[in-house]
Design a protein around this motif. Structure first.
Motif, PDB file in Angstrom:
ATOM      1  N   GLY A 132       0.731  -1.086   0.209  1.00 21.77           N
ATOM      2  CA  GLY A 132       0.310   0.357  -0.174  1.00 21.77           C
ATOM      3  C   GLY A 132       1.005   1.461   0.000  1.00 21.77           C
ATOM      4  N   ARG A 133       2.017   1.183  -0.022  1.00 16.02           N
ATOM      5  CA  ARG A 133       3.009   2.324   0.313  1.00 16.02           C
ATOM      6  C   ARG A 133       3.446   2.311  -1.456  1.00 16.02           C
ATOM      7  N   THR A 134       2.741   4.312  -1.524  1.00 14.07           N
ATOM      8  CA  THR A 134       3.164   4.386  -3.186  1.00 14.07           C
ATOM      9  C   THR A 134       4.964   4.911  -3.319  1.00 14.07           C
ATOM     10  N   GLY A 135       5.845   4.860  -4.850  1.00 15.80           N
ATOM     11  CA  GLY A 135       6.489   4.697  -5.098  1.00 15.80           C
ATOM     12  C   GLY A 135       7.648   3.675  -4.894  1.00 15.80           C
ATOM     13  N   ASP A 136       6.756   2.466  -4.612  1.00 16.66           N
ATOM     14  CA  ASP A 136       8.030   1.013  -4.583  1.00 16.66           C
ATOM     15  C   ASP A 136       8.496   1.361  -3.799  1.00 16.66           C
ATOM     16  N   ARG A 137       8.393   1.712  -2.243  1.00 16.15           N
ATOM     17  CA  ARG A 137       8.861   1.363  -1.193  1.00 16.15           C
ATOM     18  C   ARG A 137       9.177   0.447   0.049  1.00 16.15           C
ATOM     19  N   LEU A 138      10.384  -0.092  -0.620  1.00 16.88           N
ATOM     20  CA  LEU A 138       9.717  -1.552   1.098  1.00 16.88           C
ATOM     21  C   LEU A 138       9.349  -0.687   1.798  1.00 16.88           C
ATOM     22  N   TYR A 139      10.492  -0.131   2.547  1.00 16.34           N
ATOM     23  CA  TYR A 139      10.603   0.414   4.110  1.00 16.34           C
ATOM     24  C   TYR A 139       9.481   1.763   4.049  1.00 16.34           C
ATOM     25  N   THR A 140       9.847   2.566   5.434  1.00 13.01           N
ATOM     26  CA  THR A 140       9.930   3.887   5.892  1.00 13.01           C
ATOM     27  C   THR A 140      10.022   4.317   6.857  1.00 13.01           C
ATOM     28  N   LEU A 141      10.441   5.489   6.888  1.00 15.74           N
ATOM     29  CA  LEU A 141      11.310   6.054   7.871  1.00 15.74           C
ATOM     30  C   LEU A 141      10.339   6.008   8.861  1.00 15.74           C
ATOM     31  N   ASN A 142       8.834   6.729   8.597  1.00 16.35           N
ATOM     32  CA  ASN A 142       7.943   6.628   9.651  1.00 16.35           C
ATOM     33  C   ASN A 142       7.803   5.415  10.600  1.00 16.35           C
ATOM     34  N   LEU A 143       8.584   5.903  12.022  1.00 13.27           N
ATOM     35  CA  LEU A 143       8.955   3.688  12.753  1.00 13.27           C
ATOM     36  C   LEU A 143       7.245   3.329  12.896  1.00 13.27           C
ATOM     37  N   LEU A 144       6.009   3.980  13.153  1.00 10.96           N
ATOM     38  CA  LEU A 144       5.028   3.438  13.403  1.00 10.96           C
ATOM     39  C   LEU A 144       4.269   3.365  12.165  1.00 10.96           C
ATOM     40  N   GLY A 145       5.024   3.398  10.677  1.00  7.54           N
ATOM     41  CA  GLY A 145       3.783   2.869   9.803  1.00  7.54           C
ATOM     42  C   GLY A 145       5.086   1.605   9.592  1.00  7.54           C
ATOM     43  N   MET A 146       5.606   1.068  10.703  1.00  2.87           N
ATOM     44  CA  MET A 146       6.741  -0.333  10.767  1.00  2.87           C
ATOM     45  C   MET A 146       5.427  -1.240  11.029  1.00  2.87           C
ATOM     46  N   PHE A 147       4.237  -0.672  11.314  1.00  2.63           N
ATOM     47  CA  PHE A 147       3.561  -1.670  12.172  1.00  2.63           C
ATOM     48  C   PHE A 147       2.237  -1.502  11.765  1.00  2.63           C
ATOM     49  N   ILE A 148       1.673  -0.569  10.941  1.00  2.00           N
ATOM     50  CA  ILE A 148       0.062   0.288  10.887  1.00  2.00           C
ATOM     51  C   ILE A 148       0.288   1.185   9.633  1.00  2.00           C
ATOM     52  N   PRO A 149      -0.915   0.931   8.929  1.00  2.00           N
ATOM     53  CA  PRO A 149      -0.078   1.552   7.268  1.00  2.00           C
ATOM     54  C   PRO A 149      -0.636   3.563   7.554  1.00  2.00           C
ATOM     55  N   THR A 150      -0.070   3.746   7.746  1.00  2.00           N
ATOM     56  CA  THR A 150       0.046   5.812   8.119  1.00  2.00           C
ATOM     57  C   THR A 150       0.023   6.193   6.494  1.00  2.00           C
ATOM     58  N   GLU A 151       0.286   5.442   5.321  1.00  2.00           N
ATOM     59  CA  GLU A 151      -0.852   5.649   4.095  1.00  2.00           C
ATOM     60  C   GLU A 151      -0.470   4.509   3.305  1.00  2.00           C
ATOM     61  N   TRP A 152      -1.750   4.616   2.593  1.00  2.00           N
ATOM     62  CA  TRP A 152      -2.326   3.687   1.968  1.00  2.00           C
ATOM     63  C   TRP A 152      -2.646   3.988   0.434  1.00  2.00           C
ATOM     64  N   THR A 153      -2.018   3.365  -1.012  1.00  2.00           N
ATOM     65  CA  THR A 153      -2.937   3.787  -1.960  1.00  2.00           C
ATOM     66  C   THR A 153      -3.435   2.304  -2.201  1.00  2.00           C
ATOM     67  N   PHE A 154      -3.433   2.236  -3.237  1.00  2.43           N
ATOM     68  CA  PHE A 154      -4.090   0.442  -4.375  1.00  2.43           C
ATOM     69  C   PHE A 154      -3.558   0.878  -5.522  1.00  2.43           C
ATOM     70  N   GLU A 155      -2.978   1.436  -5.995  1.00  5.78           N
ATOM     71  CA  GLU A 155      -1.985   1.685  -6.837  1.00  5.78           C
ATOM     72  C   GLU A 155      -1.352   0.638  -7.609  1.00  5.78           C
ATOM     73  N   ASN A 156      -0.532  -0.435  -6.785  1.00  2.00           N
ATOM     74  CA  ASN A 156       0.174  -1.783  -6.843  1.00  2.00           C
ATOM     75  C   ASN A 156      -1.009  -2.444  -7.088  1.00  2.00           C
ATOM     76  N   TYR A 157      -2.440  -2.751  -6.928  1.00  2.95           N
ATOM     77  CA  TYR A 157      -2.872  -3.330  -7.037  1.00  2.95           C
ATOM     78  C   TYR A 157      -3.197  -3.125  -8.379  1.00  2.95           C
ATOM     79  N   ARG A 158      -3.439  -2.418  -8.533  1.00  4.74           N
ATOM     80  CA  ARG A 158      -3.966  -1.587  -9.901  1.00  4.74           C
ATOM     81  C   ARG A 158      -3.156  -2.448 -11.179  1.00  4.74           C
ATOM     82  N   ALA A 159      -1.480  -1.765 -11.307  1.00  5.57           N
ATOM     83  CA  ALA A 159      -0.869  -1.591 -11.886  1.00  5.57           C
ATOM     84  C   ALA A 159      -0.567  -3.094 -11.755  1.00  5.57           C
TER      85      ALA A 159
END
Length: 281
Positions: free
Chosen positions: A36-63
């Motif tokens: 659900g992350r944008t920009g093909d990022r495997l990790y996020t600098l947001n520590l909270l985002g490593m455990f809960i979805p702080t950002e979300w997009t369905f673009e990867n599923y659509r692609a």
């Protein structure tokens, strides 16, 4: 009388269980977050985002569904896994029933030979299988891959099915033959319905053999996207410069859905099919 564990022991047991569950579930949850992350990022600098979805997009599923040939890969894998499942069921049940019910010359040797074959890793046969399929004109075709997967599932499935047939009283088939059934009719009408748990295990093993493999599918079908299966197809998304982690994670989650569906359909038979068939000789 069974003594109840003390409170410290219970706390330790539950702690170990919770850690084990987290260790097993987190990789899947991590893939879900990455999908659900944008920009093909495997990790996020947001520590909270490593455990809960702080950002979300369905673009990867659509692609994956519309821009990548995922649906073609799924169709190929469903075909290979489905035919492998049917072929495994037909051959395994026939062979196991023969080993269980009939005494013939070479029976014991054949059973021991099957066990001996099981001791060798399947990947060791890859070159020989490729040569055989080339001689048969099946190299690079899905039918050749089905043949390789089917033979790979026969050893364990035959032994497991034989063990289950051994638990079915032969008197039931004899009674059916007294009522007018022939050997084949008693096999189909009596033995097979009673062996549904073992059939479920055989079906699941056949499906998994044709669905989740990478090495055989990559080597035996070195084909363009129109012929690839899902696992080699996902691997082909990566190149020497970059890996589309978002697409990769979304595709990985999508391709486990058929396996989950098959497992849910067969789960009520699996435990008894493995345990009962596995303890009989």
């Amino acid at each position: 009388m069974i003594r109840k564990p003390s409170r410290p022991v219970l706390v330790l047991q539950y702690t170990i269980l919770i850690l084990g569950v987290l260790f097993a579930v987190y990789p899947l949850w991590f893939a879900f977050l990455a999908s659900g992350r944008t920009g093909d990022r495997l990790y996020t600098l947001n520590l909270l985002g490593m455990f809960i979805p702080t950002e979300w997009t369905f673009e990867n599923y659509r692609a994956m569904i519309f821009d990548r040939p995922l649906l073609t890969w799924l169709r190929n894998s469903i075909y290979v896994a489905g035919v492998t499942t049917v072929a495994s069921l037909v051959i395994t049940t026939s062979a196991a029933f023969a080993f269980s019910r009939f005494k013939f010359y070479g029976r014991e040797f054949a059973l021991i030979l099957l066990l001996a074959i099981q001791t060798f890793p399947g990947v060791l046969s890859l070159v020989a299988v490729a040569q055989l399929l080339t001689a048969l004109g099946l190299y690079g075709k899905h039918e050749g891959l089905i043949l390789a997967y089917t033979t790979g599932t026969l050893v364990f499935s035959t032994w497991n099915m034989k063990g289950y047939f051994d638990t079915i009283p032969i008197e039931l088939e004899e009674a059916a033959m007294i009522d007018g059934c022939g050997p084949i009719q008693s096999f189909i009408l009596i033995a097979l319905p009673l062996a549904r748990p073992a059939l479920a295990v055989t079906a699941l093993l056949g499906f998994l053999a044709g669905w989740g493999d990478f090495i055989f599918a990559s080597v035996l079908v070195p084909a363009p996207d129109s012929m690839k299966l899902v696992v080699p197809g996902l691997f082909s998304l990566a190149n020497s410069q970059s890996v589309p982690w978002g697409n990769f994670a979304a595709g990985g989650l999508l391709i486990i859905l058929p396996t989950i569906i098959v497992f849910l359909m067969l789960q009520r038979f699996l435990v008894s099919g493995l345990t009962v068939g596995g303890v009989k000789g």
